[in-house]
Write a protein that holds these residues in place. Sequence first.
Motif, short mmCIF file in Angstrom:
data_model
loop_
_atom_site.label_atom_id
_atom_site.label_comp_id
_atom_site.label_asym_id
_atom_site.label_seq_id
_atom_site.Cartn_x
_atom_site.Cartn_y
_atom_site.Cartn_z
N ARG A 9 0.82 -1.02 -0.16
CA ARG A 9 0.12 -0.05 0.00
C ARG A 9 1.10 1.26 0.12
O ARG A 9 1.45 1.57 1.19
CB ARG A 9 -1.03 -0.11 1.07
CG ARG A 9 -1.93 -1.26 0.90
CD ARG A 9 -2.81 -1.28 2.26
NE ARG A 9 -2.88 0.03 3.02
CZ ARG A 9 -3.86 0.09 4.13
NH1 ARG A 9 -4.32 -0.87 4.58
NH2 ARG A 9 -3.74 1.42 4.68
N GLU A 10 1.16 1.62 -1.23
CA GLU A 10 1.85 2.99 -1.15
C GLU A 10 1.24 3.96 -2.12
O GLU A 10 0.63 3.60 -3.00
CB GLU A 10 3.32 2.50 -2.01
CG GLU A 10 4.03 1.65 -1.58
CD GLU A 10 5.41 1.01 -2.37
OE1 GLU A 10 5.39 1.66 -3.42
OE2 GLU A 10 5.96 0.13 -1.92
N SER A 11 1.69 5.21 -1.76
CA SER A 11 0.74 6.55 -2.45
C SER A 11 2.16 7.58 -2.25
O SER A 11 2.07 8.22 -1.20
CB SER A 11 -0.31 6.74 -2.18
OG SER A 11 -0.79 7.96 -2.63
N GLY A 12 2.85 7.91 -3.42
CA GLY A 12 3.76 8.95 -3.22
C GLY A 12 4.93 8.49 -2.46
O GLY A 12 5.60 7.55 -2.47
N LYS A 16 4.37 4.85 2.73
CA LYS A 16 4.51 3.46 2.50
C LYS A 16 3.87 2.82 3.54
O LYS A 16 4.19 3.16 4.88
CB LYS A 16 5.79 3.03 2.27
CG LYS A 16 6.30 3.56 0.86
CD LYS A 16 7.78 3.01 0.65
CE LYS A 16 8.35 3.67 -0.59
NZ LYS A 16 9.50 3.04 -1.12
#
Length: 167
Positions: A70-73, A76
């Motif tokens: 689950r990563e976004s920009g 992490k």
Amino acid sequence: MKADLKDIEQTIDELLKSDDQLKRLMEIVTSVPCVGPITALQILLCTNEFRDISNPKKFACYSGVAPFARESGTMKSKSKVSHMANKKMKALLHTCAVSAIRWVPELKAYYERKTVIEGKHKMLVLNAVRNKLILRVFACVNQDRCYEIKYVRPIREEVTGLHLTHF
């Protein structure tokens, strides 16, 4: 109800024995330690006899075993498995994995090493054991062979570069 259930099980067994392809696939899948006939039948149904899903990674994802990061920009988070999975298949694989860490020596050693020595969470390691069982089943099916504990891969002519006709 018990009589009806027994009749249904008998009908399923007769269907499996009457079709040579299904009979061979059941033999291959159940040859993997701790994978029983009910789990094998469910795998055959979910994969449409390995026609729709022939890749173990796709099946692991389908059955909710493959973890996703689950990563976004710059954010992490911990990897987690999808909740949009075939829960029945996941439950059957869980039962197989629990049985495997009790009765299969190499998987028992793997589980103990990861949980005790490395300090990993037990469910994380159990999920890895589920994935190992899936990989074993698909390896055997793709190679059309039963599971062997001490399997030795045959030497291919292209890899060695030797042609046996020259000797």
